[in-house]
Scaffold this motif. Structure first.
Motif, PDB file in Angstrom:
ATOM      1  N   VAL A  36     -37.490 -30.757  12.285  1.00 43.48           N
ATOM      2  CA  VAL A  36     -38.342 -31.942  12.145  1.00 43.48           C
ATOM      3  C   VAL A  36     -37.524 -33.118  12.696  1.00 43.48           C
ATOM      4  O   VAL A  36     -36.317 -33.192  12.477  1.00 43.48           O
ATOM      5  CB  VAL A  36     -38.716 -32.194  10.663  1.00 43.48           C
ATOM      6  CG1 VAL A  36     -39.484 -33.505  10.511  1.00 43.48           C
ATOM      7  CG2 VAL A  36     -39.568 -31.048  10.100  1.00 43.48           C
ATOM      8  N   CYS A  37     -38.181 -34.027  13.386  1.00 43.76           N
ATOM      9  CA  CYS A  37     -37.524 -35.213  13.956  1.00 43.76           C
ATOM     10  C   CYS A  37     -36.372 -34.828  14.895  1.00 43.76           C
ATOM     11  O   CYS A  37     -36.415 -33.786  15.526  1.00 43.76           O
ATOM     12  CB  CYS A  37     -37.064 -36.165  12.862  1.00 43.76           C
ATOM     13  SG  CYS A  37     -38.405 -37.180  12.239  1.00 43.76           S
TER      14      CYS A  37
ATOM     15  N   HIS B 222     -34.386 -31.609   8.761  1.00 46.53           N
ATOM     16  CA  HIS B 222     -34.934 -32.914   9.101  1.00 46.53           C
ATOM     17  C   HIS B 222     -33.812 -33.950   9.052  1.00 46.53           C
ATOM     18  O   HIS B 222     -33.051 -33.995   8.101  1.00 46.53           O
ATOM     19  CB  HIS B 222     -36.017 -33.233   8.058  1.00 46.53           C
ATOM     20  CG  HIS B 222     -36.677 -34.574   8.208  1.00 46.53           C
ATOM     21  ND1 HIS B 222     -36.451 -35.428   9.259  1.00 46.53           N
ATOM     22  CD2 HIS B 222     -37.589 -35.201   7.421  1.00 46.53           C
ATOM     23  CE1 HIS B 222     -37.189 -36.518   9.109  1.00 46.53           C
ATOM     24  NE2 HIS B 222     -37.878 -36.407   7.990  1.00 46.53           N
TER      25      HIS B 222
ATOM     26  N   GLY C 151     -34.525 -31.587  14.824  1.00 43.54           N
ATOM     27  CA  GLY C 151     -35.407 -30.632  15.508  1.00 43.54           C
ATOM     28  C   GLY C 151     -35.135 -30.622  17.003  1.00 43.54           C
ATOM     29  O   GLY C 151     -35.001 -29.563  17.623  1.00 43.54           O
TER      30      GLY C 151
ATOM     31  N   CYS D 118     -38.908 -38.455  19.123  1.00 40.85           N
ATOM     32  CA  CYS D 118     -40.211 -37.999  18.646  1.00 40.85           C
ATOM     33  C   CYS D 118     -41.254 -38.108  19.755  1.00 40.85           C
ATOM     34  O   CYS D 118     -42.248 -37.372  19.751  1.00 40.85           O
ATOM     35  CB  CYS D 118     -40.631 -38.796  17.421  1.00 40.85           C
ATOM     36  SG  CYS D 118     -39.607 -38.370  15.995  1.00 40.85           S
TER      37      CYS D 118
ATOM     38  N   GLY E  52     -42.456 -30.337  13.336  1.00 40.88           N
ATOM     39  CA  GLY E  52     -43.140 -31.625  13.390  1.00 40.88           C
ATOM     40  C   GLY E  52     -42.200 -32.765  13.705  1.00 40.88           C
ATOM     41  O   GLY E  52     -40.988 -32.664  13.550  1.00 40.88           O
ATOM     42  N   SER E  53     -42.798 -33.860  14.129  1.00 40.25           N
ATOM     43  CA  SER E  53     -42.031 -35.060  14.442  1.00 40.25           C
ATOM     44  C   SER E  53     -42.141 -36.023  13.262  1.00 40.25           C
ATOM     45  O   SER E  53     -42.697 -35.680  12.215  1.00 40.25           O
ATOM     46  CB  SER E  53     -42.581 -35.694  15.708  1.00 40.25           C
ATOM     47  OG  SER E  53     -43.973 -35.871  15.557  1.00 40.25           O
TER      48      SER E  53
ATOM     49  N   GLN F 230     -43.938 -35.421   9.220  1.00 42.90           N
ATOM     50  CA  GLN F 230     -43.037 -34.868   8.203  1.00 42.90           C
ATOM     51  C   GLN F 230     -43.738 -34.594   6.883  1.00 42.90           C
ATOM     52  O   GLN F 230     -43.437 -33.596   6.211  1.00 42.90           O
ATOM     53  CB  GLN F 230     -41.817 -35.753   8.004  1.00 42.90           C
ATOM     54  CG  GLN F 230     -42.084 -37.177   7.568  1.00 42.90           C
ATOM     55  CD  GLN F 230     -40.797 -38.000   7.543  1.00 42.90           C
ATOM     56  OE1 GLN F 230     -39.965 -37.820   6.688  1.00 42.90           O
ATOM     57  NE2 GLN F 230     -40.639 -38.905   8.488  1.00 42.90           N
TER      58      GLN F 230
ATOM     59  N   VAL G  30     -46.110 -31.435   7.362  1.00 44.61           N
ATOM     60  CA  VAL G  30     -45.393 -30.150   7.389  1.00 44.61           C
ATOM     61  C   VAL G  30     -45.246 -29.635   5.953  1.00 44.61           C
ATOM     62  O   VAL G  30     -45.441 -28.454   5.658  1.00 44.61           O
ATOM     63  CB  VAL G  30     -44.009 -30.327   8.062  1.00 44.61           C
ATOM     64  CG1 VAL G  30     -43.136 -29.112   7.846  1.00 44.61           C
ATOM     65  CG2 VAL G  30     -44.176 -30.604   9.556  1.00 44.61           C
TER      66      VAL G  30
ATOM     67  N   THR H  76     -37.135 -26.129   6.754  1.00 49.31           N
ATOM     68  CA  THR H  76     -37.202 -27.145   7.812  1.00 49.31           C
ATOM     69  C   THR H  76     -35.970 -28.042   7.717  1.00 49.31           C
ATOM     70  O   THR H  76     -35.556 -28.419   6.619  1.00 49.31           O
ATOM     71  CB  THR H  76     -38.482 -28.003   7.700  1.00 49.31           C
ATOM     72  OG1 THR H  76     -38.555 -28.555   6.398  1.00 49.31           O
ATOM     73  CG2 THR H  76     -39.713 -27.179   7.976  1.00 49.31           C
TER      74      THR H  76
END
Ligand code: BF8
Ligand code: SF4
Length: 665
Positions: free
Chosen positions: A299-300, A263, A303, A479, A316-317, A321, A324, A261
């Motif tokens: 992520v965020c 981020h 992402g 997000c 995920g946002s 986090q 995830v 992931t």
């Protein structure tokens, strides 16, 4: 306040994947923000929440009570001065964060122009457009040569001392005149942040209105300066987003692949990882480890960047986090800057997962550091992925909420919106403006910003539903955009289920969702351009403050969101948050909520209840419609042939909308 994750019928956590995971042993084992809120057992300090705690010098800290003479600061500072200084410093920090991100992107752009990165100049049309804006000769020149000059000129604007920032020239003429008259046209990006910090030092600027003039100038240096530079140069390098099908939510993690992931915020690293994930050596190593390949997931805001440009899924946002990681299925979380909770390293401490920091500016205890070098991007990305592959065999028990992945259509850059509505070869905002004038679309609502734990996590969804039900087209970033995607509002089909008749008709004809994903937080600059295009198209007034448009960052967490809010207000767009840290200072608070209108034609608003917030946005939109004289109840007019042709030209955009050939997954 969020309740315990053990609470089965808790309605503050409504995200289905989060609830699913929290009901499993793996989820119960980790300590998350929800636990920390409970464990802290105390509510936020009232002085801090109201903006009247000052610690700007060592005679304090001074907690000040508005209207109580004995409770002003030791230096004599009043509640209004203190709250304004604190608010302005939030703007300075938010601007600095976007700016430092933007600077890295420009440096990466220069390195790319010099051929030192694995990236290329891909959007030559935009390169020429930006170069022309900067007064750079394009005729007969090679693209990398133009890009190098553009990059160097852009970089110089960060340290510029006088003059104006080039991108501000894109704003509607009237906005530029307002800024000029008020003396808030930004001169140089770094200069405005530095001056803001200086003016809020003890004993400098002690007039809240004057402080906020610099607050606006600093925020404008963010929106129309560094953020816009970042967005445009990143587009030139990695491609301007076009509509793409993709998937979001934790179910995008793969059982049979090495899950990595990404981020943070600066997409240079993420883009390099995307390229290297296809490298033969890396794929061979992954297979040798027993995996089918590398599954990158965002992520965020990183992402959002790779979702918009490549259709890479988002796991995920901000608010997800930790969850995830709690799946136990992530081999590495690669982070750079901003919005990374320090807790992530603790969540994985008994797992095989590594948190890999990659930027010298952002290190963390208990994480591994592999420095990402932009001029050795390929090698740095390879090192990181090799590390992740090494973890795959060590994966212990895991749970992927597989049922929880949601289809989205993303990639609505301001160019895409223009092309989809106006047709690829003569992109235009005319159909949007026409549909606003004829009332099918009531106006435009922006839902941007973060998530946090003080309010229920379905706030964005509730606001968006109410807006689209009332025919307000929603543009989303950050997000907030991911939260709306997870709730299924980013498919063209959502229009049928949730949108009012007029909006649904437009969405159906063009093949767009009622909620458009416009990008990351720096990409709020795309919204500034979209609003400008609407003004330039004509028929809706001659500056942004006359447009039937309103913005919100309901669950704002980051200081960046306040900088964004202020640059929208200073650009003429009304903005409503759920709360602002200014309630302890009556006059200053009123100035934000009302007084700013006199200066910019727009102000801040606050409303905690999501439905009431949405209705306030609709009211603001209706007031603009009224002022423009387009608020008459109209009979539903059937499309005339020209309108239908205009709309259908947009629907024919390849890869776009429900009928397009977006990326399969
Ligand atoms: O820049 S929306 S929580 S990730 S600050 Fe952070 Fe807020 Fe998310 Fe992106 Ni933006
Ligand atoms: Fe107190 Fe004034 Fe110092 Fe702030 S600047 S801490 S109000 S003495």
């Amino acid at each position: 306040m969020a309740k315990s994750k053990k609470c089965g019928d808790c309605n503050d956590i409504t995200g289905v994947s989060t609830l699913d995971l929290l009901s499993k042993d793996l989820g119960k084992k980790v300590r998350t923000a929800y636990d920390r809120i409970e464990d802290r057992g105390m509510s936020s300090c009232l002085f801090g929440s109201g903006g009247t705690c000052c610690r700007n010098c060592n005679m304090g800290p001074c907690q000040v009570i508005d209207g109580v003479d004995s409770m002003i600061g030791i230096c004599g500072a009043t509640a209004d001065t203190i709250a304004a200084r604190n608010f302005a410093r939030i703007i300075a920090s938010g601007t600095a964060s976007h700016t430092d991100h933007a600077r890295e992107m420009v440096r990466g752009f220069i390195a790319t122009a010099k051929g030192k990165t694995p990236h290329e100049i891909v959007d030559v049309e935009k390169l020429h457009k930006m170069a022309t804006l900067f007064g750079i000769e394009i005729e007969g020149r090679e693209k990398n040569d133009i890009a190098l000059e553009l990059g160097e000129k852009a970089l110089a604007e960060f340290g510029q001392q006088d003059g104006i920032l080039t991108m501000t020239k894109r704003a509607p003429k009237k906005q530029q005149e307002i800024w000029e008259k008020l003396g808030v046209t930004p001169r140089g990006v770094d200069r405005e942040v530095t001056e803001m910090m200086h003016r809020t030092h003890m004993g400098v600027d002690q007039d809240y209105k004057n402080i906020m003039l610099q607050g606006s100038r600093c925020a404008l240096a963010d929106g129309w300066g560094s953020s816009m530079l970042s967005t445009e140069l990143t587009d030139i390098m990695f491609g301007t987003p076009v509509p793409k099908r993709a998937i979001v939510d934790m179910g995008v993690l793969r059982e049979d692949m090495v899950n990595v992931t990404v981020h943070g915020h600066e997409p240079l690293l993420a883009e390099a990882l995307c390229i290297v994930a296809e490298d033969d050596e890396i794929l061979a190593l992954a297979k040798k480890a027993g995996a089918k390949g590398i599954n990158l997931a965002g992520v965020c805001c990183t992402g959002n960047e790779i979702l918009m440009r490549r259709g890479i899924p988002v796991a995920g946002s901000f608010i997800q986090q930790e969850m995830v990681l709690a799946t136990g299925a992530v081999e590495a979380m690669v982070v750079d800057v901003q919005c990374v909770m320090q807790s992530v390293a603790q969540v994985v401490k008994d797992m095989h997962t590594d948190i890999i920091t990659t930027n010298y500016r952002a290190k963390m205890p208990d994480a591994i550091h592999i420095q990402f070098e932009e001029d050795a991007a390929y090698e740095s990305a390879k090192d990181i992925l090799k590390h992740a592959i090494g973890n795959f065999k060590k994966r212990g028990s895991f749970y992927i909420p597989k049922d929880h992945k949601v289809d989205v259509v993303v990639g609505f850059s301001h160019e895409t919106i223009s092309n989809m509505l106006g047709g690829r070869f003569r992109g235009s905002y005319k159909p949007l403006n026409d549909n606003i004038v004829n009332g099918r679309i009531r106006g435009v609502g922006a839902i941007v910003g973060c998530e946090h734990y003080k309010y229920s996590d379905d706030v964005h969804f509730e606001i968006a539903k109410e807006l689209i039900k009332n025919n307000v087209l929603v543009l989303a970033t950050g997000c907030a955009a991911q939260a709306l995607g997870r709730r299924g509002l980013m498919t063209p089909e959502a229009a049928k289920e949730y949108a009012g008749k007029g909006l649904a008709e437009v969405c159906e004809t063009v093949g767009i969702p009622p909620v458009l994903h416009v990008g990351s937080c720096v990409d709020n600059s795309r919204l500034l351009i979209a609003l400008t295009e609407m003004v330039n198209e004509g028929g809706l007034g001659d500056d942004i403050s006359q447009l039937p448009a309103c913005g919100t960052a309901p669950l704002y967490m980051s200081e960046k969101a306040v900088a964004i809010g202020q640059y929208f207000v200073a650009s003429g767009a009304h903005v409503i948050f759920q709360n602002l840290p200014t309630t302890g200072a009556k006059d200053f608070n009123n100035f934000l909520l009302d007084g700013m209108k006199e200066l910019y034609g727009a102000a801040w608003g606050t409303e905690e209840d999501p439905i009431k917030l949405a209705r306030k946005m609709i009211k603001a939109i209706d007031e603009k419609r009224e002022a423009l004289g387009i608020n008459k109840k109209q009979d539903r007019v059937l499309y005339d042939m020209a309108m239908r042709r205009d709309l259908e030209a947009g629907a024919a955009l390849p890869g776009a909308g429900c009928g397009g050939e977006g990326e399969k997954h």
